[in-house]
Write a protein that holds these residues in place. Structure first.
Motif, PDB file in Angstrom:
ATOM      1  N   GLU A   1      -6.811  -4.478  -7.066  1.00  0.00           N
ATOM      2  CA  GLU A   1      -7.836  -3.805  -7.880  1.00  0.00           C
ATOM      3  C   GLU A   1      -7.461  -2.349  -8.143  1.00  0.00           C
ATOM      4  O   GLU A   1      -7.650  -1.835  -9.243  1.00  0.00           O
ATOM      5  CB  GLU A   1      -9.203  -3.869  -7.188  1.00  0.00           C
ATOM      6  CG  GLU A   1      -9.810  -5.260  -7.242  1.00  0.00           C
ATOM      7  CD  GLU A   1     -11.120  -5.364  -6.476  1.00  0.00           C
ATOM      8  OE1 GLU A   1     -11.780  -4.316  -6.249  1.00  0.00           O
ATOM      9  OE2 GLU A   1     -11.467  -6.491  -6.089  1.00  0.00           O
ATOM     10  N   ASP A   2      -6.922  -1.668  -7.128  1.00  0.00           N
ATOM     11  CA  ASP A   2      -6.482  -0.275  -7.303  1.00  0.00           C
ATOM     12  C   ASP A   2      -5.322  -0.195  -8.295  1.00  0.00           C
ATOM     13  O   ASP A   2      -5.264   0.697  -9.136  1.00  0.00           O
ATOM     14  CB  ASP A   2      -6.023   0.330  -5.964  1.00  0.00           C
ATOM     15  CG  ASP A   2      -7.179   0.474  -4.975  1.00  0.00           C
ATOM     16  OD1 ASP A   2      -8.332   0.549  -5.431  1.00  0.00           O
ATOM     17  OD2 ASP A   2      -6.910   0.512  -3.759  1.00  0.00           O
TER      18      ASP A   2
ATOM     19  N   ARG B   1      -6.753  -0.693 -11.730  1.00  0.00           N
ATOM     20  CA  ARG B   1      -7.559   0.460 -12.131  1.00  0.00           C
ATOM     21  C   ARG B   1      -6.664   1.624 -12.542  1.00  0.00           C
ATOM     22  O   ARG B   1      -6.993   2.407 -13.430  1.00  0.00           O
ATOM     23  CB  ARG B   1      -8.486   0.879 -10.975  1.00  0.00           C
ATOM     24  CG  ARG B   1      -9.698   1.674 -11.435  1.00  0.00           C
ATOM     25  CD  ARG B   1     -10.675   1.981 -10.300  1.00  0.00           C
ATOM     26  NE  ARG B   1     -10.953   0.835  -9.446  1.00  0.00           N
ATOM     27  CZ  ARG B   1     -10.686   0.787  -8.143  1.00  0.00           C
ATOM     28  NH1 ARG B   1     -10.120   1.793  -7.522  1.00  0.00           N
ATOM     29  NH2 ARG B   1     -10.951  -0.295  -7.439  1.00  0.00           N
ATOM     30  N   HIS B   2      -5.520   1.716 -11.905  1.00  0.00           N
ATOM     31  CA  HIS B   2      -4.600   2.809 -12.209  1.00  0.00           C
ATOM     32  C   HIS B   2      -3.768   2.533 -13.465  1.00  0.00           C
ATOM     33  O   HIS B   2      -3.003   3.370 -13.919  1.00  0.00           O
ATOM     34  CB  HIS B   2      -3.681   3.065 -11.013  1.00  0.00           C
ATOM     35  CG  HIS B   2      -3.244   4.477 -10.923  1.00  0.00           C
ATOM     36  ND1 HIS B   2      -3.983   5.438 -10.272  1.00  0.00           N
ATOM     37  CD2 HIS B   2      -2.184   5.115 -11.450  1.00  0.00           C
ATOM     38  CE1 HIS B   2      -3.383   6.591 -10.405  1.00  0.00           C
ATOM     39  NE2 HIS B   2      -2.284   6.439 -11.112  1.00  0.00           N
TER      40      HIS B   2
ATOM     41  N   TYR C   1       2.393   1.816  -3.406  1.00  0.00           N
ATOM     42  CA  TYR C   1       1.350   2.289  -4.333  1.00  0.00           C
ATOM     43  C   TYR C   1       1.077   3.790  -4.106  1.00  0.00           C
ATOM     44  O   TYR C   1       1.008   4.570  -5.046  1.00  0.00           O
ATOM     45  CB  TYR C   1       0.074   1.466  -4.118  1.00  0.00           C
ATOM     46  CG  TYR C   1      -1.129   1.982  -4.869  1.00  0.00           C
ATOM     47  CD1 TYR C   1      -1.254   1.776  -6.247  1.00  0.00           C
ATOM     48  CD2 TYR C   1      -2.149   2.674  -4.208  1.00  0.00           C
ATOM     49  CE1 TYR C   1      -2.351   2.256  -6.948  1.00  0.00           C
ATOM     50  CE2 TYR C   1      -3.251   3.152  -4.898  1.00  0.00           C
ATOM     51  CZ  TYR C   1      -3.347   2.945  -6.262  1.00  0.00           C
ATOM     52  OH  TYR C   1      -4.435   3.425  -6.949  1.00  0.00           O
ATOM     53  N   GLU C   2       0.942   4.171  -2.836  1.00  0.00           N
ATOM     54  CA  GLU C   2       0.636   5.576  -2.544  1.00  0.00           C
ATOM     55  C   GLU C   2       1.781   6.503  -2.936  1.00  0.00           C
ATOM     56  O   GLU C   2       1.554   7.636  -3.361  1.00  0.00           O
ATOM     57  CB  GLU C   2       0.234   5.731  -1.076  1.00  0.00           C
ATOM     58  CG  GLU C   2      -1.203   5.267  -0.897  1.00  0.00           C
ATOM     59  CD  GLU C   2      -1.655   5.133   0.541  1.00  0.00           C
ATOM     60  OE1 GLU C   2      -0.856   5.435   1.449  1.00  0.00           O
ATOM     61  OE2 GLU C   2      -2.813   4.719   0.736  1.00  0.00           O
TER      62      GLU C   2
ATOM     63  N   ARG D   1       0.840  -1.212   0.000  1.00  0.00           N
ATOM     64  CA  ARG D   1       0.000   0.000   0.000  1.00  0.00           C
ATOM     65  C   ARG D   1       0.873   1.260   0.000  1.00  0.00           C
ATOM     66  O   ARG D   1       0.599   2.211  -0.740  1.00  0.00           O
ATOM     67  CB  ARG D   1      -0.946  -0.033   1.217  1.00  0.00           C
ATOM     68  CG  ARG D   1      -1.789   1.181   1.443  1.00  0.00           C
ATOM     69  CD  ARG D   1      -2.902   1.405   0.433  1.00  0.00           C
ATOM     70  NE  ARG D   1      -3.925   0.374   0.411  1.00  0.00           N
ATOM     71  CZ  ARG D   1      -4.951   0.378  -0.461  1.00  0.00           C
ATOM     72  NH1 ARG D   1      -5.077   1.360  -1.343  1.00  0.00           N
ATOM     73  NH2 ARG D   1      -5.837  -0.602  -0.451  1.00  0.00           N
TER      74      ARG D   1
ATOM     75  N   LEU E   1      -6.070  -4.190  -2.900  1.00  0.00           N
ATOM     76  CA  LEU E   1      -5.098  -3.236  -3.453  1.00  0.00           C
ATOM     77  C   LEU E   1      -4.782  -3.585  -4.913  1.00  0.00           C
ATOM     78  O   LEU E   1      -4.562  -2.690  -5.740  1.00  0.00           O
ATOM     79  CB  LEU E   1      -3.807  -3.230  -2.612  1.00  0.00           C
ATOM     80  CG  LEU E   1      -2.687  -2.325  -3.129  1.00  0.00           C
ATOM     81  CD1 LEU E   1      -3.131  -0.862  -3.140  1.00  0.00           C
ATOM     82  CD2 LEU E   1      -1.429  -2.473  -2.281  1.00  0.00           C
TER      83      LEU E   1
END
Ligand SMILES: [Zn+2]
Length: 245
Positions: free
Chosen positions: A160-161, A164-165, A136-137, A133, A158
């Protein structure tokens, strides 16, 4: 002026090619297009040299989080400057799973490489064990557009994020024996999938090397119920898109 990368049928999106013998390097570079990651300054220099010899090698420079306590900040700065001659930044990232003690130092180094990746508009090849995480951030914070989460075994929400990105995940040949990674492979859209070896490295008795990629294609084919050729072609076209080849 750097030569154009030659995109072969089979690709390896994360390999420490510099760590193999010259004979094996030649063998792999003739058969695969290889994203060659580095661990520190000397290996980054060697990787750049390999890319001059083989037009199938995509060179990445970086300092691996496991090396965070073994390099000086001067070395980090010099390695960052090598990015000017590279096509990618990596292997970089954070790791609280295997080397939690050096996390502060890792953050300092990773931040430098993210700044460099943005400056040269390069893709980032990521190590994110236990820090999925946070990594990613940080990509979002530093406006990184192109990134690969290598051998992802993090949380599925995560994932999925990440998808999506528009970031990529490279499925390691260890998918043969690692249940968690099989779950990731099942949830990962083919549009975001790359294939990798992370060789040379031994995982639960499995000697990781690019030569295992064809076997992992067969395993993925059964797991995803997609024919092998589609998987090979997707991994190849995704790599081409990632590196704008
Ligand atoms: Zn690696």
């Amino acid at each position: 002026m750097r030569r154009k990368v030659r995109l072969l049928h089979l690709v390896d999106a994360h390999c420490h090619l510099h760590d193999f013998t010259d004979t094996r390097i030649r063998e792999f570079a003739e058969k695969f297009t290889i994203v060659a990651v580095s661990d520190d300054e000397p290996s980054s220099i060697k990787t750049l040299r390999l890319a001059e010899t083989y037009d199938t090698v995509i060179p990445c420079v970086g300092v691996h989080p496991w090396c965070a306590d073994k390099v000086t900040m001067d070395e980090v700065e010099r390695t960052c400057r090598l990015a000017e001659r590279a096509l990618c930044v990596g292997e970089v990232g954070l790791d609280t799973k295997f080397v939690p003690d050096t996390i502060e130092r890792q953050r300092e180094i990773f931040t430098k490489f993210l700044q460099v990746a943005r400056e040269y508009s390069l893709p980032v090849n990521l190590h994110s064990a236990g820090t999925w995480r946070e990594v990613y951030e940080m990509l979002l914070r530093y406006d990184i557009e192109r990134a690969v989460f290598h051998w992802y075994t993090g949380p599925l929400d995560l994932l999925e994020d990440i998808v999506r990105h528009g970031f990529y995940v490279s499925i390691n040949v260890a998918v043969k024996i690692q249940k968690k990674h099989q779950e990731v492979a099942k949830r990962l859209p083919l549009e975001n999938m790359l294939l990798e070896s992370d060789g040379p490295y031994t995982y639960r008795g499995l000697e990781l090397e690019p030569g295992l990629i064809q076997e992992s294609v067969k395993i993925l084919s059964q797991l995803l119920k997609v024919d092998s050729e589609t998987i090979v072609e997707k991994a190849r076209s995704n790599l081409a898109r990632l590196f704008r080849l």
